[in-house]
Scaffold this motif. Sequence first.
Motif, mmCIF file in Angstrom:
data_model
loop_
_atom_site.group_PDB
_atom_site.id
_atom_site.type_symbol
_atom_site.label_atom_id
_atom_site.label_comp_id
_atom_site.label_asym_id
_atom_site.label_seq_id
_atom_site.Cartn_x
_atom_site.Cartn_y
_atom_site.Cartn_z
ATOM 1 N N GLY A 1 17.526 70.012 -13.832
ATOM 2 C CA GLY A 1 18.033 70.144 -15.189
ATOM 3 C C GLY A 1 18.696 71.485 -15.394
ATOM 4 N N GLY A 2 18.987 71.807 -16.639
ATOM 5 C CA GLY A 2 19.607 73.086 -16.937
ATOM 6 C C GLY A 2 18.641 74.238 -16.731
ATOM 7 N N GLY A 3 19.203 75.429 -16.504
ATOM 8 C CA GLY A 3 18.381 76.617 -16.349
ATOM 9 C C GLY A 3 17.479 76.584 -15.137
ATOM 10 N N ARG A 4 17.957 75.989 -14.070
ATOM 11 C CA ARG A 4 17.213 75.899 -12.815
ATOM 12 C C ARG A 4 15.895 75.130 -12.957
ATOM 13 N NH1 ARG A 4 17.861 81.951 -10.070
ATOM 14 N NH2 ARG A 4 20.157 81.949 -9.999
ATOM 15 N N GLN A 5 15.806 74.327 -13.969
ATOM 16 C CA GLN A 5 14.603 73.515 -14.141
ATOM 17 C C GLN A 5 14.617 72.340 -13.168
ATOM 18 O OE1 GLN A 5 14.874 72.478 -18.305
ATOM 19 N NE2 GLN A 5 13.463 74.124 -18.880
ATOM 20 N N THR A 6 13.455 72.038 -12.624
ATOM 21 C CA THR A 6 13.314 70.899 -11.730
ATOM 22 C C THR A 6 12.092 70.075 -12.141
ATOM 23 O OG1 THR A 6 11.982 72.137 -10.118
ATOM 24 C CG2 THR A 6 14.385 72.102 -9.792
ATOM 25 N N LEU A 7 12.140 68.818 -11.803
ATOM 26 C CA LEU A 7 11.054 67.906 -12.111
ATOM 27 C C LEU A 7 10.885 66.967 -10.931
ATOM 28 C CD1 LEU A 7 9.066 66.802 -14.289
ATOM 29 C CD2 LEU A 7 10.909 65.284 -15.029
ATOM 30 N N ARG A 8 9.664 66.849 -10.456
ATOM 31 C CA ARG A 8 9.403 65.957 -9.323
ATOM 32 C C ARG A 8 8.555 64.793 -9.816
ATOM 33 N NH1 ARG A 8 6.932 68.152 -3.743
ATOM 34 N NH2 ARG A 8 5.103 68.479 -5.075
ATOM 35 N N LEU A 9 9.030 63.571 -9.548
ATOM 36 C CA LEU A 9 8.376 62.368 -10.036
ATOM 37 C C LEU A 9 8.075 61.428 -8.876
ATOM 38 C CD1 LEU A 9 10.772 61.644 -13.048
ATOM 39 C CD2 LEU A 9 8.469 62.637 -13.211
ATOM 40 N N ALA A 10 6.876 60.877 -8.866
ATOM 41 C CA ALA A 10 6.555 59.819 -7.905
ATOM 42 C C ALA A 10 7.490 58.642 -8.144
ATOM 43 C CB ALA A 10 5.108 59.394 -8.052
ATOM 44 N N CYS A 11 7.803 57.901 -7.095
ATOM 45 C CA CYS A 11 8.796 56.834 -7.248
ATOM 46 C C CYS A 11 8.599 55.721 -6.233
ATOM 47 C CB CYS A 11 10.203 57.411 -7.094
ATOM 48 S SG CYS A 11 10.604 57.994 -5.423
ATOM 49 N N TYR A 12 9.224 54.587 -6.546
ATOM 50 C CA TYR A 12 9.482 53.536 -5.570
ATOM 51 C C TYR A 12 10.834 53.869 -4.947
ATOM 52 C CZ TYR A 12 6.051 50.754 -8.244
ATOM 53 O OH TYR A 12 4.937 50.294 -8.897
ATOM 54 N N PHE A 13 10.913 53.856 -3.625
ATOM 55 C CA PHE A 13 12.145 54.251 -2.935
ATOM 56 C C PHE A 13 12.664 53.053 -2.143
ATOM 57 C CE2 PHE A 13 14.869 56.385 0.081
ATOM 58 C CZ PHE A 13 15.367 57.475 -0.627
ATOM 59 N N LYS A 14 13.796 52.517 -2.575
ATOM 60 C CA LYS A 14 14.320 51.282 -1.991
ATOM 61 C C LYS A 14 15.610 51.530 -1.229
ATOM 62 C CE LYS A 14 15.814 46.587 -3.276
ATOM 63 N NZ LYS A 14 17.170 46.699 -2.684
ATOM 64 N N ILE B 1 9.621 47.416 -14.476
ATOM 65 C CA ILE B 1 10.986 47.024 -14.128
ATOM 66 C C ILE B 1 10.880 45.855 -13.160
ATOM 67 C CG2 ILE B 1 12.902 47.683 -12.613
ATOM 68 C CD1 ILE B 1 13.216 50.218 -14.035
ATOM 69 N N THR B 2 11.679 44.826 -13.383
ATOM 70 C CA THR B 2 11.685 43.655 -12.504
ATOM 71 C C THR B 2 12.925 43.699 -11.619
ATOM 72 O OG1 THR B 2 10.482 42.330 -14.138
ATOM 73 C CG2 THR B 2 11.659 41.135 -12.418
ATOM 74 N N VAL B 3 12.711 43.474 -10.320
ATOM 75 C CA VAL B 3 13.826 43.472 -9.370
ATOM 76 C C VAL B 3 13.797 42.177 -8.569
ATOM 77 C CG1 VAL B 3 13.912 45.975 -9.174
ATOM 78 C CG2 VAL B 3 12.491 44.677 -7.593
ATOM 79 N N LYS B 4 14.971 41.771 -8.115
ATOM 80 C CA LYS B 4 15.112 40.600 -7.246
ATOM 81 C C LYS B 4 15.394 41.077 -5.825
ATOM 82 C CE LYS B 4 15.101 36.575 -9.650
ATOM 83 N NZ LYS B 4 14.389 35.347 -9.236
ATOM 84 N N ILE B 5 14.605 40.598 -4.881
ATOM 85 C CA ILE B 5 14.821 40.905 -3.470
ATOM 86 C C ILE B 5 14.708 39.596 -2.703
ATOM 87 C CG2 ILE B 5 14.055 42.237 -1.472
ATOM 88 C CD1 ILE B 5 12.667 44.168 -3.415
ATOM 89 N N ASP C 1 15.880 36.711 -3.267
ATOM 90 C CA ASP C 1 15.627 35.600 -4.187
ATOM 91 C C ASP C 1 14.180 35.509 -4.660
ATOM 92 O OD1 ASP C 1 18.306 34.690 -4.161
ATOM 93 O OD2 ASP C 1 17.945 33.613 -2.277
ATOM 94 N N GLN C 2 13.417 36.583 -4.464
ATOM 95 C CA GLN C 2 12.050 36.656 -4.975
ATOM 96 C C GLN C 2 11.994 37.707 -6.088
ATOM 97 O OE1 GLN C 2 9.156 34.665 -3.391
ATOM 98 N NE2 GLN C 2 11.107 33.613 -3.122
ATOM 99 N N THR C 3 11.026 37.560 -6.996
ATOM 100 C CA THR C 3 10.937 38.410 -8.174
ATOM 101 C C THR C 3 9.731 39.341 -8.075
ATOM 102 O OG1 THR C 3 11.851 36.570 -9.454
ATOM 103 C CG2 THR C 3 10.918 38.417 -10.697
ATOM 104 N N PHE C 4 9.995 40.628 -8.312
ATOM 105 C CA PHE C 4 8.940 41.635 -8.192
ATOM 106 C C PHE C 4 8.944 42.537 -9.423
ATOM 107 C CE2 PHE C 4 10.396 40.481 -3.964
ATOM 108 C CZ PHE C 4 9.211 40.184 -3.309
ATOM 109 N N ALA C 5 7.767 42.760 -9.979
ATOM 110 C CA ALA C 5 7.618 43.671 -11.116
ATOM 111 C C ALA C 5 7.024 44.982 -10.624
ATOM 112 C CB ALA C 5 6.724 43.049 -12.183
ATOM 113 N N LEU C 6 7.716 46.094 -10.902
ATOM 114 C CA LEU C 6 7.274 47.424 -10.504
ATOM 115 C C LEU C 6 6.506 48.049 -11.663
ATOM 116 C CD1 LEU C 6 9.565 46.680 -8.540
ATOM 117 C CD2 LEU C 6 10.295 49.068 -8.591
ATOM 118 N N HIS C 7 5.247 48.335 -11.442
ATOM 119 C CA HIS C 7 4.355 48.832 -12.487
ATOM 120 C C HIS C 7 4.283 50.361 -12.439
ATOM 121 C CE1 HIS C 7 0.650 49.371 -14.852
ATOM 122 N NE2 HIS C 7 0.777 48.119 -15.252
ATOM 123 N N PRO C 8 4.207 51.036 -13.589
ATOM 124 C CA PRO C 8 4.163 52.507 -13.591
ATOM 125 C C PRO C 8 2.896 53.107 -12.976
ATOM 126 C CG PRO C 8 3.982 51.641 -15.827
ATOM 127 C CD PRO C 8 4.359 50.503 -14.951
#
Length: 212
Positions: free
Chosen positions: A161-174, A5-9, A11-18
Amino acid sequence: MVKNITVKIQDQTFALHPLGGLFWEEKSMLLISDVHLGKVAHFRKFGAAVPRKAIHKNYLLLDQIVSDFEPFQICFLGDLFHSTLNKEWEFFENWVAKTPAEIVLITGNHDIISPHKFENLGIPIFQELIMDGFLLTHHPEEREGYFNFCGHIHPAIKLKGGGRQTLRLACYFKTNNQLIFPAFGAFTGTHTLKPKKGDEVFAIVEDQVVKI
Protein backbone atom coordinates in the motif's frame (compact mmCIF):
# COMPACT_ATOMS: atom_id res chain seq x y z
CA MET A 1 -21.16 -13.00 8.07
CA VAL A 2 -18.91 -15.61 6.42
CA LYS A 3 -18.46 -15.07 2.69
CA ASN A 4 -17.27 -17.94 0.48
CA ILE A 5 -16.12 -17.77 -3.12
CA THR A 6 -17.29 -20.49 -5.51
CA VAL A 7 -15.04 -21.61 -8.36
CA LYS A 8 -15.46 -24.08 -11.21
CA ILE A 9 -12.61 -26.48 -11.93
CA GLN A 10 -12.99 -29.21 -14.55
CA ASP A 11 -16.79 -28.78 -14.49
CA GLN A 12 -16.89 -29.35 -10.72
CA THR A 13 -17.99 -26.77 -8.14
CA PHE A 14 -15.89 -25.79 -5.14
CA ALA A 15 -16.63 -23.32 -2.34
CA LEU A 16 -13.58 -21.66 -0.76
CA HIS A 17 -14.22 -20.93 2.91
CA PRO A 18 -12.42 -18.12 4.83
CA LEU A 19 -11.34 -20.60 7.51
CA GLY A 20 -9.20 -22.34 4.91
CA GLY A 21 -11.26 -25.35 3.83
CA LEU A 22 -12.72 -26.13 0.42
CA PHE A 23 -16.10 -27.82 -0.14
CA TRP A 24 -16.52 -30.03 -3.21
CA GLU A 25 -20.23 -29.70 -3.85
CA GLU A 26 -20.73 -32.66 -6.18
CA LYS A 27 -19.02 -35.02 -3.73
CA SER A 28 -20.23 -33.35 -0.51
CA MET A 29 -16.59 -33.50 0.54
CA LEU A 30 -14.81 -30.97 2.74
CA LEU A 31 -11.05 -30.73 2.12
CA ILE A 32 -8.78 -29.24 4.78
CA SER A 33 -4.99 -29.10 5.00
CA ASP A 34 -2.36 -28.47 7.66
CA VAL A 35 -4.39 -28.30 10.84
CA HIS A 36 -1.34 -29.21 12.97
CA LEU A 37 -3.33 -30.47 15.94
CA GLY A 38 -1.19 -30.99 19.02
CA LYS A 39 1.21 -28.19 18.11
CA VAL A 40 0.22 -26.03 21.06
CA ALA A 41 0.65 -28.91 23.51
CA HIS A 42 3.96 -29.78 21.84
CA PHE A 43 5.32 -26.24 22.29
CA ARG A 44 4.01 -25.97 25.85
CA LYS A 45 5.79 -29.22 26.72
CA PHE A 46 9.08 -27.61 25.73
CA GLY A 47 8.48 -24.42 27.70
CA ALA A 48 6.88 -22.06 25.16
CA ALA A 49 4.49 -19.57 26.74
CA VAL A 50 1.47 -20.49 24.62
CA PRO A 51 -1.94 -20.05 26.33
CA ARG A 52 -3.59 -23.37 27.17
CA LYS A 53 -6.90 -22.16 25.69
CA ALA A 54 -5.22 -22.05 22.26
CA ILE A 55 -5.47 -25.86 22.22
CA HIS A 56 -9.23 -25.65 21.75
CA LYS A 57 -9.15 -23.06 18.97
CA ASN A 58 -8.69 -25.55 16.13
CA TYR A 59 -11.60 -27.69 17.29
CA LEU A 60 -13.88 -24.67 17.44
CA LEU A 61 -12.86 -23.77 13.88
CA LEU A 62 -13.40 -27.34 12.70
CA ASP A 63 -16.85 -27.36 14.27
CA GLN A 64 -17.69 -24.10 12.54
CA ILE A 65 -16.70 -25.15 9.03
CA VAL A 66 -18.36 -28.57 9.39
CA SER A 67 -21.54 -26.83 10.54
CA ASP A 68 -21.41 -24.45 7.57
CA PHE A 69 -21.21 -27.21 4.95
CA GLU A 70 -22.52 -30.39 6.67
CA PRO A 71 -20.31 -32.57 4.45
CA PHE A 72 -20.76 -36.29 3.89
CA GLN A 73 -16.98 -36.74 4.00
CA ILE A 74 -13.98 -34.81 5.35
CA CYS A 75 -10.58 -35.29 3.74
CA PHE A 76 -7.53 -33.95 5.58
CA LEU A 77 -4.70 -33.23 3.12
CA GLY A 78 -1.86 -33.98 5.50
CA ASP A 79 -0.23 -32.59 8.64
CA LEU A 80 -3.35 -33.21 10.66
CA PHE A 81 -1.15 -33.63 13.74
CA HIS A 82 2.02 -31.66 14.24
CA SER A 83 4.23 -34.22 15.94
CA THR A 84 4.21 -37.23 18.25
CA LEU A 85 1.25 -38.34 20.32
CA ASN A 86 0.32 -36.04 23.20
CA LYS A 87 -2.66 -35.35 25.43
CA GLU A 88 -4.43 -33.52 22.62
CA TRP A 89 -5.20 -36.89 21.03
CA GLU A 90 -8.06 -37.25 23.52
CA PHE A 91 -9.61 -34.02 22.23
CA PHE A 92 -9.33 -35.38 18.70
CA GLU A 93 -10.97 -38.67 19.67
CA ASN A 94 -13.89 -36.75 21.18
CA TRP A 95 -14.18 -34.54 18.10
CA VAL A 96 -14.26 -37.56 15.76
CA ALA A 97 -16.89 -39.25 17.92
CA LYS A 98 -19.30 -36.33 17.64
CA THR A 99 -18.64 -35.52 13.97
CA PRO A 100 -21.11 -37.37 11.71
CA ALA A 101 -19.05 -37.09 8.51
CA GLU A 102 -16.75 -39.85 7.29
CA ILE A 103 -13.10 -38.85 7.74
CA VAL A 104 -10.06 -39.80 5.65
CA LEU A 105 -6.45 -38.71 6.00
CA ILE A 106 -3.81 -38.20 3.34
CA THR A 107 -0.51 -38.32 5.19
CA GLY A 108 1.86 -35.37 5.36
CA ASN A 109 5.42 -35.07 6.57
CA HIS A 110 4.27 -34.26 10.13
CA ASP A 111 1.90 -37.22 10.37
CA ILE A 112 4.14 -39.56 12.37
CA ILE A 113 1.52 -40.93 14.78
CA SER A 114 0.93 -44.66 14.23
CA PRO A 115 -1.64 -45.34 11.49
CA HIS A 116 -3.28 -47.85 13.85
CA LYS A 117 -4.38 -44.99 16.11
CA PHE A 118 -6.34 -43.46 13.22
CA GLU A 119 -7.64 -46.80 11.95
CA ASN A 120 -9.01 -47.54 15.43
CA LEU A 121 -11.12 -44.39 15.03
CA GLY A 122 -12.37 -45.57 11.63
CA ILE A 123 -10.14 -43.14 9.71
CA PRO A 124 -8.45 -44.71 6.66
CA ILE A 125 -5.03 -43.35 5.65
CA PHE A 126 -3.71 -42.83 2.12
CA GLN A 127 -0.56 -41.49 0.50
CA GLU A 128 -2.73 -39.85 -2.16
CA LEU A 129 -6.21 -40.07 -3.64
CA ILE A 130 -7.35 -39.80 -7.26
CA MET A 131 -10.98 -38.83 -7.85
CA ASP A 132 -12.56 -37.83 -11.17
CA GLY A 133 -9.38 -36.33 -12.60
CA PHE A 134 -8.32 -34.69 -9.33
CA LEU A 135 -5.14 -35.68 -7.50
CA LEU A 136 -5.30 -35.13 -3.74
CA THR A 137 -1.91 -34.96 -2.00
CA HIS A 138 -0.12 -33.22 0.84
CA HIS A 139 2.94 -31.98 -1.04
CA PRO A 140 2.37 -30.15 -4.34
CA GLU A 141 2.53 -32.62 -7.24
CA GLU A 142 2.67 -32.15 -11.00
CA ARG A 143 1.10 -35.08 -12.83
CA GLU A 144 -0.09 -34.98 -16.39
CA GLY A 145 -3.83 -35.24 -16.80
CA TYR A 146 -4.73 -34.34 -13.23
CA PHE A 147 -5.61 -31.23 -11.26
CA ASN A 148 -3.81 -31.27 -7.92
CA PHE A 149 -5.27 -30.23 -4.56
CA CYS A 150 -2.52 -29.95 -1.96
CA GLY A 151 -1.21 -28.15 1.11
CA HIS A 152 2.17 -28.12 2.88
CA ILE A 153 3.26 -24.66 1.69
CA HIS A 154 0.97 -22.54 3.94
CA PRO A 155 0.68 -19.97 1.12
CA ALA A 156 0.30 -16.24 1.66
CA ILE A 157 0.23 -13.18 -0.58
CA LYS A 158 2.00 -9.89 0.16
CA LEU A 159 0.10 -6.72 -0.71
CA LYS A 160 1.71 -3.27 -0.88
CA GLY A 161 0.00 0.00 0.00
CA GLY A 162 0.97 3.63 0.27
CA GLY A 163 3.77 4.76 2.54
CA ARG A 164 5.66 1.49 2.27
CA GLN A 165 2.84 -0.32 4.01
CA THR A 166 2.59 -4.05 3.42
CA LEU A 167 0.03 -6.65 4.35
CA ARG A 168 0.49 -10.41 4.23
CA LEU A 169 -2.62 -12.56 3.94
CA ALA A 170 -3.06 -16.33 3.93
CA CYS A 171 -4.53 -17.45 0.62
CA TYR A 172 -5.61 -20.17 -1.75
CA PHE A 173 -3.04 -20.18 -4.56
CA LYS A 174 -4.29 -21.52 -7.89
CA THR A 175 -2.29 -22.25 -11.02
CA ASN A 176 -3.49 -23.85 -14.24
CA ASN A 177 -3.39 -27.38 -12.81
CA GLN A 178 -3.07 -26.97 -9.05
CA LEU A 179 -4.65 -25.35 -6.00
CA ILE A 180 -2.59 -24.99 -2.83
CA PHE A 181 -4.63 -24.71 0.36
CA PRO A 182 -3.90 -22.26 3.17
CA ALA A 183 -3.04 -23.82 6.51
CA PHE A 184 -6.20 -24.41 8.50
CA GLY A 185 -4.46 -24.48 11.85
CA ALA A 186 -4.74 -21.41 14.08
CA PHE A 187 -1.12 -21.74 15.25
CA THR A 188 0.79 -21.97 11.97
CA GLY A 189 3.05 -19.70 9.92
CA THR A 190 2.82 -18.75 6.26
CA HIS A 191 5.08 -18.71 3.20
CA THR A 192 4.73 -15.84 0.74
CA LEU A 193 4.28 -16.83 -2.90
CA LYS A 194 4.60 -14.57 -5.93
CA PRO A 195 1.93 -15.17 -8.56
CA LYS A 196 2.89 -15.51 -12.20
CA LYS A 197 0.79 -14.63 -15.21
CA GLY A 198 -2.29 -16.83 -15.25
CA ASP A 199 -2.19 -17.66 -11.54
CA GLU A 200 -5.18 -16.84 -9.36
CA VAL A 201 -4.97 -15.78 -5.72
CA PHE A 202 -7.89 -15.96 -3.30
CA ALA A 203 -6.90 -14.13 -0.12
CA ILE A 204 -8.48 -14.63 3.29
CA VAL A 205 -9.55 -11.28 4.73
CA GLU A 206 -11.25 -11.73 8.11
CA ASP A 207 -14.53 -13.54 7.31
CA GLN A 208 -14.22 -13.31 3.53
CA VAL A 209 -12.38 -14.90 0.64
CA VAL A 210 -11.38 -12.19 -1.83
CA LYS A 211 -9.93 -12.76 -5.30
CA ILE A 212 -6.84 -10.58 -5.67
